[in-house]
Design a protein around this motif. Sequence first.
Motif, PDB file in Angstrom:
ATOM      1  N   MET A  36      57.812  -2.267 -15.759  1.00  0.00           N
ATOM      2  CA  MET A  36      56.797  -1.582 -16.565  1.00  0.00           C
ATOM      3  C   MET A  36      55.489  -1.497 -15.800  1.00  0.00           C
ATOM      4  O   MET A  36      55.237  -2.293 -14.889  1.00  0.00           O
ATOM      5  CB  MET A  36      56.578  -2.320 -17.893  1.00  0.00           C
ATOM      6  N   LEU A  37      54.659  -0.546 -16.163  1.00  0.00           N
ATOM      7  CA  LEU A  37      53.387  -0.362 -15.477  1.00  0.00           C
ATOM      8  C   LEU A  37      52.557  -1.640 -15.553  1.00  0.00           C
ATOM      9  O   LEU A  37      52.402  -2.235 -16.620  1.00  0.00           O
ATOM     10  CB  LEU A  37      52.605   0.787 -16.117  1.00  0.00           C
ATOM     11  N   SER A  38      52.007  -2.044 -14.415  1.00  0.00           N
ATOM     12  CA  SER A  38      51.234  -3.279 -14.375  1.00  0.00           C
ATOM     13  C   SER A  38      49.758  -3.054 -14.661  1.00  0.00           C
ATOM     14  O   SER A  38      49.066  -3.972 -15.126  1.00  0.00           O
ATOM     15  CB  SER A  38      51.386  -3.938 -13.004  1.00  0.00           C
ATOM     16  N   MET A  39      49.257  -1.862 -14.380  1.00  0.00           N
ATOM     17  CA  MET A  39      47.852  -1.535 -14.606  1.00  0.00           C
ATOM     18  C   MET A  39      47.696  -0.030 -14.462  1.00  0.00           C
ATOM     19  O   MET A  39      48.495   0.620 -13.783  1.00  0.00           O
ATOM     20  CB  MET A  39      46.943  -2.266 -13.604  1.00  0.00           C
ATOM     21  N   VAL A  40      46.675   0.512 -15.090  1.00  0.00           N
ATOM     22  CA  VAL A  40      46.342   1.931 -14.950  1.00  0.00           C
ATOM     23  C   VAL A  40      44.885   2.035 -14.515  1.00  0.00           C
ATOM     24  O   VAL A  40      44.018   1.360 -15.067  1.00  0.00           O
ATOM     25  CB  VAL A  40      46.536   2.691 -16.275  1.00  0.00           C
ATOM     26  N   VAL A  41      44.643   2.887 -13.536  1.00  0.00           N
ATOM     27  CA  VAL A  41      43.279   3.194 -13.115  1.00  0.00           C
ATOM     28  C   VAL A  41      43.086   4.707 -13.178  1.00  0.00           C
ATOM     29  O   VAL A  41      43.957   5.475 -12.762  1.00  0.00           O
ATOM     30  CB  VAL A  41      42.992   2.664 -11.700  1.00  0.00           C
ATOM     31  N   VAL A  42      41.951   5.117 -13.698  1.00  0.00           N
ATOM     32  CA  VAL A  42      41.582   6.532 -13.787  1.00  0.00           C
ATOM     33  C   VAL A  42      40.389   6.777 -12.876  1.00  0.00           C
ATOM     34  O   VAL A  42      39.381   6.062 -12.960  1.00  0.00           O
ATOM     35  CB  VAL A  42      41.233   6.921 -15.233  1.00  0.00           C
ATOM     36  N   LEU A  43      40.517   7.768 -12.004  1.00  0.00           N
ATOM     37  CA  LEU A  43      39.442   8.146 -11.088  1.00  0.00           C
ATOM     38  C   LEU A  43      39.197   9.651 -11.155  1.00  0.00           C
ATOM     39  O   LEU A  43      40.113  10.419 -11.469  1.00  0.00           O
ATOM     40  CB  LEU A  43      39.806   7.799  -9.640  1.00  0.00           C
ATOM     41  N   PRO A  44      37.996  10.101 -10.798  1.00  0.00           N
ATOM     42  CA  PRO A  44      37.755  11.533 -10.613  1.00  0.00           C
ATOM     43  C   PRO A  44      38.144  11.940  -9.200  1.00  0.00           C
ATOM     44  O   PRO A  44      38.582  11.103  -8.400  1.00  0.00           O
ATOM     45  CB  PRO A  44      36.247  11.648 -10.841  1.00  0.00           C
ATOM     46  N   GLN A  45      37.975  13.214  -8.862  1.00  0.00           N
ATOM     47  CA  GLN A  45      38.432  13.670  -7.557  1.00  0.00           C
ATOM     48  C   GLN A  45      37.397  14.471  -6.764  1.00  0.00           C
ATOM     49  O   GLN A  45      37.775  15.337  -5.958  1.00  0.00           O
ATOM     50  CB  GLN A  45      39.712  14.499  -7.716  1.00  0.00           C
ATOM     51  N   PRO A  46      36.105  14.199  -6.891  1.00  0.00           N
ATOM     52  CA  PRO A  46      35.157  14.971  -6.085  1.00  0.00           C
ATOM     53  C   PRO A  46      35.211  14.554  -4.618  1.00  0.00           C
ATOM     54  O   PRO A  46      35.185  13.354  -4.310  1.00  0.00           O
ATOM     55  CB  PRO A  46      33.798  14.612  -6.701  1.00  0.00           C
ATOM     56  N   PRO A  47      35.268  15.500  -3.692  1.00  0.00           N
ATOM     57  CA  PRO A  47      35.235  15.134  -2.279  1.00  0.00           C
ATOM     58  C   PRO A  47      33.995  14.315  -1.910  1.00  0.00           C
ATOM     59  O   PRO A  47      34.039  13.533  -0.948  1.00  0.00           O
ATOM     60  CB  PRO A  47      35.241  16.485  -1.566  1.00  0.00           C
ATOM     61  N   LEU A  48      32.914  14.463  -2.673  1.00  0.00           N
ATOM     62  CA  LEU A  48      31.688  13.728  -2.346  1.00  0.00           C
ATOM     63  C   LEU A  48      31.830  12.214  -2.530  1.00  0.00           C
ATOM     64  O   LEU A  48      30.913  11.464  -2.201  1.00  0.00           O
ATOM     65  CB  LEU A  48      30.492  14.262  -3.127  1.00  0.00           C
ATOM     66  N   LEU A  49      32.986  11.769  -3.026  1.00  0.00           N
ATOM     67  CA  LEU A  49      33.248  10.323  -3.010  1.00  0.00           C
ATOM     68  C   LEU A  49      33.276   9.792  -1.581  1.00  0.00           C
ATOM     69  O   LEU A  49      32.910   8.645  -1.324  1.00  0.00           O
ATOM     70  CB  LEU A  49      34.586  10.011  -3.681  1.00  0.00           C
ATOM     71  N   VAL A  50      33.716  10.626  -0.662  1.00  0.00           N
ATOM     72  CA  VAL A  50      33.841  10.231   0.736  1.00  0.00           C
ATOM     73  C   VAL A  50      32.446  10.288   1.366  1.00  0.00           C
ATOM     74  O   VAL A  50      31.834  11.357   1.411  1.00  0.00           O
ATOM     75  CB  VAL A  50      34.810  11.170   1.477  1.00  0.00           C
ATOM     76  N   PRO A  51      31.928   9.170   1.851  1.00  0.00           N
ATOM     77  CA  PRO A  51      30.554   9.162   2.373  1.00  0.00           C
ATOM     78  C   PRO A  51      30.303  10.222   3.431  1.00  0.00           C
ATOM     79  O   PRO A  51      29.214  10.811   3.470  1.00  0.00           O
ATOM     80  CB  PRO A  51      30.405   7.750   2.932  1.00  0.00           C
ATOM     81  N   GLU A  52      31.294  10.487   4.278  1.00  0.00           N
ATOM     82  CA  GLU A  52      31.118  11.491   5.336  1.00  0.00           C
ATOM     83  C   GLU A  52      30.938  12.890   4.772  1.00  0.00           C
ATOM     84  O   GLU A  52      30.469  13.794   5.483  1.00  0.00           O
ATOM     85  CB  GLU A  52      32.325  11.477   6.276  1.00  0.00           C
ATOM     86  N   LEU A  53      31.308  13.091   3.514  1.00  0.00           N
ATOM     87  CA  LEU A  53      31.182  14.403   2.882  1.00  0.00           C
ATOM     88  C   LEU A  53      30.017  14.475   1.908  1.00  0.00           C
ATOM     89  O   LEU A  53      29.646  15.564   1.467  1.00  0.00           O
ATOM     90  CB  LEU A  53      32.471  14.750   2.129  1.00  0.00           C
ATOM     91  N   ALA A  54      29.456  13.322   1.553  1.00  0.00           N
ATOM     92  CA  ALA A  54      28.453  13.290   0.494  1.00  0.00           C
ATOM     93  C   ALA A  54      27.094  13.817   0.937  1.00  0.00           C
ATOM     94  O   ALA A  54      26.357  14.400   0.146  1.00  0.00           O
ATOM     95  CB  ALA A  54      28.308  11.867  -0.040  1.00  0.00           C
TER      96      ALA A  54
END
Length: 231
Positions: free
Chosen positions: A1-19
Amino acid sequence: MLSMVVVLPQPPLLVPELAGAAAAETADLRAACRAAAARLGAAASTWVAVGADAGGRRTVDPDTRGSFVGFGADVVVALDPSSTAPVDPDLPLPLLVAGWAAAGTGARIRGELVAPDASPRECAELGASLAGEPVGLLVVGDGSAKHTLKAPGHLDERSGPFDDAVAAALRDADPAALAALDPELGRELWAIGRAPWQVLAGATAGRSWTGELLYSGAPYGVGYHVAVWTP
């Protein structure tokens, strides 16, 4: 069974090199994503990452690498840290973000993609098929892109109530509330996370969960949520 769930957004600006200049403004969002991913990595060494992509329903093998080069920087990520596969220049954004988030955790990720316009029933069926897997579930997607006049989709006053409802459902670990999201409204608000969140609803229905909302906001007019659910 699933041990944990994580929800994240998907903006490329998460990546410091792109922010770029947005790096400081999005530091809290980035830190929340890193913290949530670290917790998922501590709970499970194998993840299933769910996201929406125009290519429709398909599974992406863990032995896959991709790059953010199409977004402005050749930052290479891997779904398996041991992968030496050629870089796929077309790896969909939610899986690029999954690979970025997993860096340093040692996690091995299988991707499960759905069409952005997948019906609630299709999403629920995919979720139900994942519910019994002994993995961590990573759900990737944004809220409405119409929170302000300068947002990608310009202003739609319905964005606030929509993302408030999503944030409340994630905070309260309420699969039924996510399952009830209106797909047509999600489409009109450019909420790419609607289908992945309804996969989450199908994967977690019937179990008791505790939810934590680590971040909820709309920098640059797009709704982003970070949450952790534990059984």
